[in-house]
Write a protein that holds these residues in place. Structure first.
Motif, PDB file in Angstrom:
ATOM      1  N   GLU A 109       0.817  -1.201   0.000  1.00  0.00           N
ATOM      2  CA  GLU A 109       0.000   0.000   0.000  1.00  0.00           C
ATOM      3  C   GLU A 109       0.858   1.260   0.000  1.00  0.00           C
ATOM      4  OE1 GLU A 109      -3.543   2.030   2.726  1.00  0.00           O
ATOM      5  OE2 GLU A 109      -2.887  -0.023   3.096  1.00  0.00           O
ATOM      6  N   ARG A 110       1.908   1.289   0.793  1.00  0.00           N
ATOM      7  CA  ARG A 110       2.758   2.487   0.853  1.00  0.00           C
ATOM      8  C   ARG A 110       3.395   2.781  -0.512  1.00  0.00           C
ATOM      9  NH1 ARG A 110       8.351   3.329   2.628  1.00  0.00           N
ATOM     10  NH2 ARG A 110       8.611   5.522   3.181  1.00  0.00           N
ATOM     11  N   THR A 111       3.806   1.718  -1.216  1.00  0.00           N
ATOM     12  CA  THR A 111       4.381   1.898  -2.543  1.00  0.00           C
ATOM     13  C   THR A 111       3.339   2.411  -3.519  1.00  0.00           C
ATOM     14  OG1 THR A 111       6.004   0.139  -2.151  1.00  0.00           O
ATOM     15  CG2 THR A 111       5.585   0.738  -4.439  1.00  0.00           C
ATOM     16  N   LEU A 113       0.663   4.221  -2.851  1.00  0.00           N
ATOM     17  CA  LEU A 113       0.390   5.621  -2.555  1.00  0.00           C
ATOM     18  C   LEU A 113       1.483   6.530  -3.120  1.00  0.00           C
ATOM     19  CD1 LEU A 113      -0.835   5.288   1.131  1.00  0.00           C
ATOM     20  CD2 LEU A 113      -2.199   6.150  -0.785  1.00  0.00           C
ATOM     21  N   ALA A 114       2.742   6.156  -2.905  1.00  0.00           N
ATOM     22  CA  ALA A 114       3.847   6.982  -3.405  1.00  0.00           C
ATOM     23  C   ALA A 114       3.882   6.986  -4.921  1.00  0.00           C
ATOM     24  CB  ALA A 114       5.173   6.463  -2.838  1.00  0.00           C
ATOM     25  N   SER A 117       1.007   9.212  -6.184  1.00  0.00           N
ATOM     26  CA  SER A 117       1.314  10.618  -5.958  1.00  0.00           C
ATOM     27  C   SER A 117       2.324  11.137  -6.979  1.00  0.00           C
ATOM     28  CB  SER A 117       1.862  10.805  -4.539  1.00  0.00           C
ATOM     29  OG  SER A 117       2.188  12.151  -4.299  1.00  0.00           O
ATOM     30  N   SER A 218      -7.738   2.813   2.182  1.00  0.00           N
ATOM     31  CA  SER A 218      -7.231   4.170   1.965  1.00  0.00           C
ATOM     32  C   SER A 218      -7.368   4.631   0.524  1.00  0.00           C
ATOM     33  CB  SER A 218      -5.757   4.241   2.381  1.00  0.00           C
ATOM     34  OG  SER A 218      -4.964   3.402   1.553  1.00  0.00           O
ATOM     35  N   THR A 245      -0.290  11.491  -1.442  1.00  0.00           N
ATOM     36  CA  THR A 245       1.037  11.618  -0.862  1.00  0.00           C
ATOM     37  C   THR A 245       1.089  10.978   0.518  1.00  0.00           C
ATOM     38  OG1 THR A 245       1.443  13.678  -2.044  1.00  0.00           O
ATOM     39  CG2 THR A 245       2.829  13.234  -0.144  1.00  0.00           C
ATOM     40  N   PRO A 246       1.961   9.965   0.704  1.00  0.00           N
ATOM     41  CA  PRO A 246       2.070   9.350   2.020  1.00  0.00           C
ATOM     42  C   PRO A 246       2.437  10.385   3.078  1.00  0.00           C
ATOM     43  CG  PRO A 246       3.223   8.051   0.368  1.00  0.00           C
ATOM     44  CD  PRO A 246       2.843   9.343  -0.287  1.00  0.00           C
ATOM     45  N   THR A 247       1.956  10.198   4.290  1.00  0.00           N
ATOM     46  CA  THR A 247       2.173  11.154   5.377  1.00  0.00           C
ATOM     47  C   THR A 247       3.647  11.472   5.560  1.00  0.00           C
ATOM     48  OG1 THR A 247       0.213  10.325   6.489  1.00  0.00           O
ATOM     49  CG2 THR A 247       1.778  11.593   7.813  1.00  0.00           C
ATOM     50  N   ALA A 248       4.503  10.473   5.353  1.00  0.00           N
ATOM     51  CA  ALA A 248       5.935  10.656   5.614  1.00  0.00           C
ATOM     52  C   ALA A 248       6.575  11.671   4.690  1.00  0.00           C
ATOM     53  CB  ALA A 248       6.670   9.321   5.479  1.00  0.00           C
TER      54      ALA A 248
END
Length: 289
Positions: A109-111, A113-114, A117, A218, A245-248
């Motif tokens: 999921e993180r990939t 999202l990035a 974005s 998400s 955009t991921p929060t980080a």
């Protein structure tokens, strides 16, 4: 192309660059090639045998004149040749379907999202210049350690003129062409957003039109908005970039920041390394992939 050419323009072909796409089509033929002096390796692209070379050449010429972050940079092109072509500098890269195959399934999921974005940022930069990509699909998205890049510029426009239905073109990916474009409408920015929604869905599930419950929570509302049949209900690309955009990295991203951190799984990094080693050793020619 039915056969691998020995040369394309001034470049000697060393291998076909055919993605492992399963049922997903590719909108152009791609080859790894090297300059005559052996100093430069490029990815060179030519039209498919059944496409309109004239329209493809117009799109290639436009791509060559662009300087948009997040798009594959076109360093050279000959759009007046009998077989028109364009070339982009080679770096190790995988199409999105190849990346899923290397990872063994949908991306984390993180990939996703990035990736979404970054792609949205590239589209937003193009839209700000009045340019519509009109060709985004999983096979048009390339992943590398330098970040994602978008190729296959103008595939929808090259498929047929405005006013002519494009719904049955075999090399356009089902689910990625916005309904208004499939019906023959002029490609516009919100059509790119529809295509991006399908690409994000593919990265997260392996399908361009998944069931809602297949998507991570998400992403459900965002993908649904992008895939709306009504263009007015879709978000603009710049808005979509901020949504994804991921929060980080949210505090660091801008509309032109297409190199925001893209966390690649180990299997993809390993596949990129293997490809790089093969290309470096490719003289004599590589065997077809």
């Amino acid at each position: 192309m039915s056969q691998t050419p020995a040369t394309v323009g001034p470049y000697r072909v060393i291998a076909p660059f055919q993605a492992t796409l399963g049922q997903l089509p590719v909108a152009e033929s791609r080859f790894l090639a090297r300059s005559g002096d052996g100093e430069r390796t490029v990815l060179v692209c030519v039209p498919l045998p059944d496409s309109d070379r004239g329209r493809w050449a117009v799109e290639a010429a436009t791509a060559a004149s662009l300087s948009v972050p997040g798009f594959l940079p076109v360093i050279e092109a000959d759009t007046t040749a009998e077989l028109p072509w364009y070339a982009t500098p080679y770096v190790p890269l995988l199409t999105l379907p190849e990346a899923l195959a290397a990872h063994g399934g949908p991306l984390p999921e993180r990939t996703v999202l990035a990736l979404g974005s970054s792609l949205a940022a590239g589209l937003a930069a193009a839209h700000a210049k009045g340019v519509v990509h009109a060709g985004l699909s999983p096979s048009a998205v390339f992943l590398s350690t330098e970040g994602p890049r978008i190729g296959s510029f103008g595939a929808v426009r090259a498929a047929g003129p405005d006013g002519e239905a494009r719904g049955d073109i075999p090399w356009l990916t089902a689910g990625c062409v916005a309904p208004e474009q499939a019906a023959g409408g002029r490609p516009r920015p919100l059509g790119d957003v529809h295509a991006l929604g399908a690409v994000i869905a593919f990265a997260a599930t392996g399908h361009t039109a998944p069931e809602r419950d297949e998507l991570p929570a998400s992403l459900r509302a965002t993908v649904a908005a992008c895939l709306s049949r009504d263009p007015a209900r879709r978000p603009q690309a710049a808005e979509l970039m901020h949504r994804l955009t991921p929060t980080a990295v949210a505090s660091q991203a801008t509309v032109l920041d297409t190199t925001a951190a893209l966390p690649l799984p180990a299997g993809i990094i390993a596949a990129l390394a293997r490809q790089s080693a093969s290309v470096l050793a490719a003289d004599p020619p590589l065997a077809p992939r």
